[in-house]
Structures are given as C-alpha cells and as structure tokens.
Design an enzyme around this catalytic site. Structure first.
Site, PDB file in Angstrom:
ATOM      1  N   PRO A  80     -12.609  46.419  44.798  1.00 28.06           N
ATOM      2  CA  PRO A  80     -13.889  45.706  44.799  1.00 28.06           C
ATOM      3  C   PRO A  80     -14.355  45.301  43.408  1.00 28.06           C
ATOM      4  CG  PRO A  80     -14.156  47.999  45.548  1.00 28.06           C
ATOM      5  CD  PRO A  80     -12.734  47.839  45.186  1.00 28.06           C
ATOM      6  N   ASP A 130     -10.666  46.494  28.221  1.00 26.73           N
ATOM      7  CA  ASP A 130     -10.345  46.143  29.615  1.00 26.73           C
ATOM      8  C   ASP A 130      -9.352  44.982  29.688  1.00 26.73           C
ATOM      9  OD1 ASP A 130     -12.373  47.957  29.941  1.00 26.73           O
ATOM     10  OD2 ASP A 130     -13.540  46.748  31.349  1.00 26.73           O
TER      11      ASP A 130
HETATM   12  C1  MEV Z   1     -16.187  48.804  30.562  1.00 27.70           C
HETATM   13  O1  MEV Z   1     -15.088  48.912  31.450  1.00 27.70           O
HETATM   14  C2  MEV Z   1     -15.896  49.508  29.268  1.00 27.70           C
HETATM   15  C3  MEV Z   1     -17.043  49.487  28.253  1.00 27.70           C
HETATM   16  O2  MEV Z   1     -16.623  50.314  27.161  1.00 27.70           O
HETATM   17  C4  MEV Z   1     -17.348  48.079  27.782  1.00 27.70           C
HETATM   18  C5  MEV Z   1     -16.263  47.481  26.909  1.00 27.70           C
HETATM   19  O3  MEV Z   1     -15.441  48.209  26.359  1.00 27.70           O
HETATM   20  O4  MEV Z   1     -16.308  46.242  26.735  1.00 27.70           O
HETATM   21  C6  MEV Z   1     -18.305  50.100  28.832  1.00 27.70           C
END
Ligand code: MEV
Length: 311
Positions: A80, A130
């Site tokens: 999701p 990510d």
């Molecule tokens: C989001 O999956 C991870 C965070 O550290 C944001 C990022 O690294 O861009 C919260």
C-alpha cells in the site's frame, strides 16, 4: 512500451536522523511496484488524466525528467501507498526506470539521482535513502563520509550523503502495517522544527546516528541479539522525536515478546513497523491480533529492473 519494477524498502536504523546527515541502513524487500509506460495522447495514470496534486511524484518526474511526448502510465503495487515501505520512492524509481528504458537502458545511479531530485521537489526535504535503496536493491548504508563499497555521492544544499552497498545477511523480518497512511513530508518537517528549536532533539538525532554505526557492525557480524536491541532503542528515540503513534506502539509491543527487537520503519506517524525475529509466524499472528497487517518479508532483492513480460 516499457515495463519496469522497483522494490519497497524497510529502514533498519537511522530514519529521520539521515535527513540531518547522520548514517542510516535500509534494505529492499520482496514487495514490488511495477510501472508500465506507453506513449499516449495525453498524460494518464491508471486510465485517469494526470492530476498534479494526486500524482505529485509522477507529475514532477515527467516535468523535470521526461523530454518526450505524453505518457500512458499504469501502476501496479504489491504494497500500500503511505505504508512507510517506500511506495513513493518505488513509484518514482520504477517510472524513471521505465523512461530510461524507453530511451535505451536503465542506469541504476542515474535513476537514483533523478528519483532523489523528484522526492526532494515533492517532499520539500528528504534524504536519498529511500530512492537509493529502491534503485540499488539489496542493502545500503548511507554515511556522511566515503567508505568501502561506495555506490554514489549525492549533495543537496549544504548536506551530502555517501551511499554504500551493504551486504544483507539472511535474516527474517516481519513488517506490520498499521493501516494508517501517513505522508512523509509533514513528519520530516515536524522533526526539523523540533531539532531547530531544542538542543535535546539534536542530541536524540546524534544518538540515533551512534546506534546506526553500532548496528552496521552488528549486522556484519550477524549478531541478531545486539542488532535487535539497537532497533528497539532506535524506536524509543524516534518516539521521543514524536514520530511514533499509539497504533505503531501497539504493534511494536505485540512483536517484542517473539522478536530480537522491533521498531517503526520509515517516516512513522502511522505506516509500518518491523520486527527482527526467528519466529515470524508468531510475530505475524501477534501483529494481526492487534489489528495490523503483517508481511513476512525477504531481503536481498534486486533494485530497479526491466520486466520482460509486458502486461
Ligand atoms: C522516510 O522513509 C525516511 C525519512 O528518513 C525521510 C528521508 O530520509 O527522506 C523519514
């Protein structure tokens, strides 16, 4: 026509702190998102005209990285959106991969760079964690200095990240989705406000950085007991930063008795948690009983890749 997929991800240690240049470890998981892209008469997503607000990542990718004509895009995901498993990164990576494929071939690093550019534009503030892990797959270790197995180096404003390949040992994780979709941008902004205003929050971010460095060593040694303990400590620090939620805490508490450690993963505020365990069925059952959606996941997966069976 081009069909390209990219994996979702879980962050083992270091989310949020990585936005401030601290280290982080992330791994691709065996839940994938596939983009099928054809030339079209107007830009469409899943049969609907492209809506800039609803499809912000797609709109930014087309505007900034596609020199050609209108595209007809079909998105097909095994996990999701807003679940903390990297759906926006996987979408951006798979789409940019499909665009590159139409132009001749996919280069993992170029896709990772362009995808980070898109995420930063849409989210306002981001790290390349990510988008890099979805491009590379396997595991990555992001650090503020170069080391062994360097993949690429990315700068933005005064911040910079060195993205390294991180070997992923054979470990079992269970993901628990709270069912609550939480967008990343506002949570990142919330932590930034806290860190800008208080010395305490800065120290919490530093401590997450230290835990991540220690975690990278434990991961290398396959010391699951120590690694799990570090994951749970990291979760408690993320809760102090204000990015956990009652639903996440419920699932973490449910998983802990059968796990080496458990924590929220990704931006938090809802989304998902992960547990490191050798009793995945027990953890999955405990998560389901507390209202979560469990996924037993495999790591060590491919990053962005062309799919040779067009649908
Ligand atoms: C989001 O999956 C991870 C965070 O550290 C944001 C990022 O690294 O861009 C919260």
């Amino acid at each position: 026509m081009s069909v390209v997929s990219a994996p979702g991800k879980m962050i083992l240690l270091g989310e949020h702190a990585v936005v401030f240049g601290k280290p982080a470890i992330a791994m691709g998981i065996d839940l994938r998102l596939t983009c099928t892209v054809r030339k079209g008469r107007q830009n469409t997503v899943n049969g609907q005209p492209l809506n800039e607000r609803q499809h912000a990542y797609v709109a930014a990718a087309i505007r900034d990285h596609w020199p050609g004509g209108p595209l007809d895009i079909t998105i097909d995901s095994e996990f999701p959106s807003g679940s903390g498993l990297g759906s926006s990164a996987a979408l951006t990576v798979a789409l940019l991969g499909a665009m590159s494929q139409m132009g001749g071939g996919i280069d993992e690093e170029s896709v990772a760079r362009a995808a980070f550019d898109v995420e930063s534009t849409v989210q306002g503030r981001a790290s390349p964690l990510d988008t890099s892990v979805s491009s590379h797959g396997q595991g990555i270790f992001v650090d503020s200095a170069p080391g062994k197995d360097l993949l690429w180096h990315i700068r933005r404003d005064s911040r910079q990240w060195y993205v390294h390949h991180c070997p992923v040992p054979d470990l079992t994780f269970v993901v628990g989705f709270t069912g609550i979709r939480a967008p990343t941008g506002p949570l990142v902004a919330k932590v930034k406000r806290y860190v800008d205003r208080t010395r305490f929050a800065k120290e919490v971010v530093d401590e997450i950085g230290d835990i991540t460095v220690e975690g990278a060593k434990r991961l290398r040694d396959r010391d699951v007991v120590a690694l799990g303990g570090l994951m749970t400590r990291d979760h408690n620090l993320l809760a102090i930063l204000g990015v956990s939620s009652p639903e996440l805490q419920r699932l973490v508490d449910a998983a802990i008795p059968f796990s080496y450690g458990a924590k929220l993963t990704g931006a938090g505020g809802g989304g998902s948690m992960i547990a490191l365990t050798d009793r995945p069925e027990k953890v999955a059952g405990a998560i389901a009983r507390r209202g979560g959606v469990p996924y037993i996941v495999r790591t060590g997966v491919d990053g962005v890749r062309a799919e040779d069976s067009p649908r």
